[in-house]
Scaffold this active site. Structure first.
Site, PDB file in Angstrom:
ATOM      1  N   TYR A 146      -0.857   1.461  11.575  1.00 23.27           N
ATOM      2  CA  TYR A 146      -0.455   0.512  12.611  1.00 23.27           C
ATOM      3  C   TYR A 146       0.193   1.198  13.809  1.00 23.27           C
ATOM      4  O   TYR A 146       0.371   0.595  14.863  1.00 23.27           O
ATOM      5  CB  TYR A 146       0.520  -0.545  12.055  1.00 23.27           C
ATOM      6  CG  TYR A 146      -0.068  -1.430  10.966  1.00 23.27           C
ATOM      7  CD1 TYR A 146      -1.412  -1.384  10.657  1.00 23.27           C
ATOM      8  CD2 TYR A 146       0.726  -2.305  10.253  1.00 23.27           C
ATOM      9  CE1 TYR A 146      -1.952  -2.179   9.661  1.00 23.27           C
ATOM     10  CE2 TYR A 146       0.207  -3.119   9.255  1.00 23.27           C
ATOM     11  CZ  TYR A 146      -1.134  -3.044   8.963  1.00 23.27           C
ATOM     12  OH  TYR A 146      -1.667  -3.836   7.982  1.00 23.27           O
ATOM     13  N   LYS A 195      -4.003   5.830  -2.032  1.00 30.22           N
ATOM     14  CA  LYS A 195      -5.461   5.923  -2.209  1.00 30.22           C
ATOM     15  C   LYS A 195      -5.797   7.416  -2.218  1.00 30.22           C
ATOM     16  O   LYS A 195      -6.570   7.919  -1.394  1.00 30.22           O
ATOM     17  CB  LYS A 195      -6.148   5.156  -1.057  1.00 30.22           C
ATOM     18  CG  LYS A 195      -7.630   4.955  -1.224  1.00 30.22           C
ATOM     19  CD  LYS A 195      -8.007   3.932  -2.285  1.00 30.22           C
ATOM     20  CE  LYS A 195      -9.516   3.840  -2.433  1.00 30.22           C
ATOM     21  NZ  LYS A 195      -9.922   3.118  -3.647  1.00 30.22           N
ATOM     22  N   ASP A 227      -6.258  -0.306  -4.860  1.00 34.64           N
ATOM     23  CA  ASP A 227      -7.183  -1.359  -5.317  1.00 34.64           C
ATOM     24  C   ASP A 227      -6.800  -1.830  -6.715  1.00 34.64           C
ATOM     25  O   ASP A 227      -6.815  -3.025  -7.020  1.00 34.64           O
ATOM     26  CB  ASP A 227      -8.643  -0.892  -5.241  1.00 34.64           C
ATOM     27  CG  ASP A 227      -8.841   0.557  -5.648  1.00 34.64           C
ATOM     28  OD1 ASP A 227      -7.834   1.261  -5.835  1.00 34.64           O
ATOM     29  OD2 ASP A 227      -9.992   0.991  -5.796  1.00 34.64           O
ATOM     30  N   ASP A 251       1.820  -4.040   3.595  1.00 39.57           N
ATOM     31  CA  ASP A 251       1.633  -5.304   4.313  1.00 39.57           C
ATOM     32  C   ASP A 251       0.815  -6.260   3.431  1.00 39.57           C
ATOM     33  O   ASP A 251       1.183  -7.429   3.218  1.00 39.57           O
ATOM     34  CB  ASP A 251       0.871  -4.990   5.621  1.00 39.57           C
ATOM     35  CG  ASP A 251       0.786  -6.174   6.545  1.00 39.57           C
ATOM     36  OD1 ASP A 251       1.433  -7.193   6.272  1.00 39.57           O
ATOM     37  OD2 ASP A 251       0.053  -6.082   7.552  1.00 39.57           O
ATOM     38  N   ASP A 255       2.384  -9.484   0.737  1.00 36.05           N
ATOM     39  CA  ASP A 255       1.951 -10.881   0.880  1.00 36.05           C
ATOM     40  C   ASP A 255       1.341 -11.393  -0.420  1.00 36.05           C
ATOM     41  O   ASP A 255       1.582 -12.533  -0.829  1.00 36.05           O
ATOM     42  CB  ASP A 255       0.916 -11.017   2.009  1.00 36.05           C
ATOM     43  CG  ASP A 255       1.579 -11.384   3.327  1.00 36.05           C
ATOM     44  OD1 ASP A 255       2.815 -11.220   3.410  1.00 36.05           O
ATOM     45  OD2 ASP A 255       0.876 -11.827   4.251  1.00 36.05           O
TER      46      ASP A 255
END
Ligand code: NAD
Length: 366
Positions: A146, A195, A227, A251, A255
């Protein structure tokens, strides 16, 4: 102890829920012999209305001079409020980004806890929700994809977009230290999510997290691919204590974790820098649809105040008292409208109260 707290009531339900959190902090102060000093500042829409900008330099200076910041929420109805006709850098959310940057808040903490009494709101299968869960998602907030360089170019008539994901070892080390420190106050387990089978940034992440882990021999460290973590959060959430991860993964996972609790009005959050300083706020927004009606759930903000006591002031006993008071009030059957059960027969077993009454009930248990 003297606690110097800057409060940002904000917009919408913000002032209503911050008032209840202050009331609970005052009850804690009386019981445990502390002195709370509050200074209010404006941010978001309230600051736009008063000063024409979502955050003033004076407000930043006041926040910087405090030991911690307690916030309600900012923003209005994004389709009807005149604040959203302003350029993006003058809208309410710019205030939040501005204060995070000014205070160097790089670590975001979001607990996801399923209360036994609210298990009915959990969208997971009953055999999974029955065993409950209590995890803390620790997300790096100022680096990664980001904040990397980005551009869109045209090559041979084809548009191409480029985003870059960078982390240096110092950025990883400081968030990892926070993660292990938090784990030491909890069940002493860190799941570092990356990852590493694909990304170099993840391989560096893993290396540095392992280095930091050597300083915390009591904490169990495990690594998990992102994942798999997304899957495990709905399959077996009780396995997690602290989930430590980078910005974009955090992020998404935070959520997901909050949705599996099913109760947005219950979720606290904190953003910390590398001192004890932090900004504490509920995970939800300013709920303009219910502002001024006296029905907002203040519990997320009250639990954010408990996090403030625990992480900025090391007042674990006082934080425990607030969390226990919330549990007891729920156990006794008190609910705000957002956490009322859907089914008629379940509704008959509990009692609905408004914002102020919920604050009073929690104070009564302190
Ligand atoms: P929201 O979280 O404000 O509301 C979503 C739904 O949940 C609404 O129906 C609302 O009534 C309900 N709700 C939220 N908190 C509640 C509470 N404590 N008690 C009872 N019900 C509650 O999300 P939104 O509607 O998408 O956003 C509204 C505004 O809040 C927007 O301007 C948005 O930008 C802003 N926002 C601010 C923050 C922040 O300050 N950190 C975070 C998210 C959204």
């Amino acid at each position: 102890m003297e606690l110097n707290i800057t409060c940002i009531p904000g917009d919408g339900i913000g002032p209503e829920i911050v008032a209840e959190a202050k009331k609970v902090l005052d009850a804690v102060a009386v019981k445990y012999g502390h002195n709370m000093k509050y200074t209010d500042i404006l941010m978001g829409g309230a600051s736009i209305d008063a000063y024409g900008v979502p955050l003033t330099d004076e407000a930043i200076e006041t926040a910087k001079s405090a030991d911690a910041v307690l916030m309600g929420s900012i923003g209005g109805d994004t389709t009807t409020s005149p604040w959203y006709k302003l350029p993006p850098n003058l809208r309410p959310e710019a205030g939040l980004l501005g204060i995070r940057k000014a205070l160097n808040l790089f670590a975001n903490l979001r607990p996801a806890l399923l209360y036994e009494e609210l298990a009915g709101a959990c969208p997971l299968k009953e055999e999974i929700s029955a065993s409950g869960f209590d995890m803390m998602i620790m997300r790096e907030l100022t680096g990664g994809l980001y904040f990397g360089e980005r551009k869109t170019v045209e090559e041979n008539g084809v548009l191409k977009a480029i985003d870059t994901l960078t982390y240096d070892e110092n950025e990883i080390r400081r968030i990892a230290i926070k993660g292990f420190d938090i784990a030491m106050k909890r069940r002493k387990k860190v799941t570092s999510v990356d990852k590493a089978n694909v990304l170099d940034s993840s391989r560096l992440w893993r290396k540095i997290v392992e280095e930091v882990a050597k300083d915390y021999p009591e904490v169990t460290l495990e690594h998990m691919l992102v994942d798999n973590c997304a899957m495990q959060l709905v399959k077996d959430p009780k396995q997690f204590d602290v989930i430590l991860t980078e910005n974009m993964f955090g992020d998404i996972l935070s959520d997901e974790a909050s949705m599996v609790t099913g109760s947005i009005g219950m979720l606290a959050s904190a953003s910390l820098n590398d001192t004890k300083f932090g900004l504490y706020e509920p995970s939800h927004g300013s709920a303009p649809d219910i502002a001024g009606k006296g029905i907002a759930n203040p519990i997320a903000t009250i639990l954010s105040a408990a996090m403030m006591l625990r992480y900025s002031f090391d007042l674990d006993r006082e934080a425990d008292a607030i969390e226990a008071a919330v549990k007891k009030v729920l156990k006794d059957g008190w609910r705000t409208v957002d956490i009322m059960p859907q089914e008629e027969d379940e509704r008959a077993k509990v009692k609905q109260v408004g914002t102020v009454q919920m604050g009073d009930l929690i104070c009564g248990q302190i």
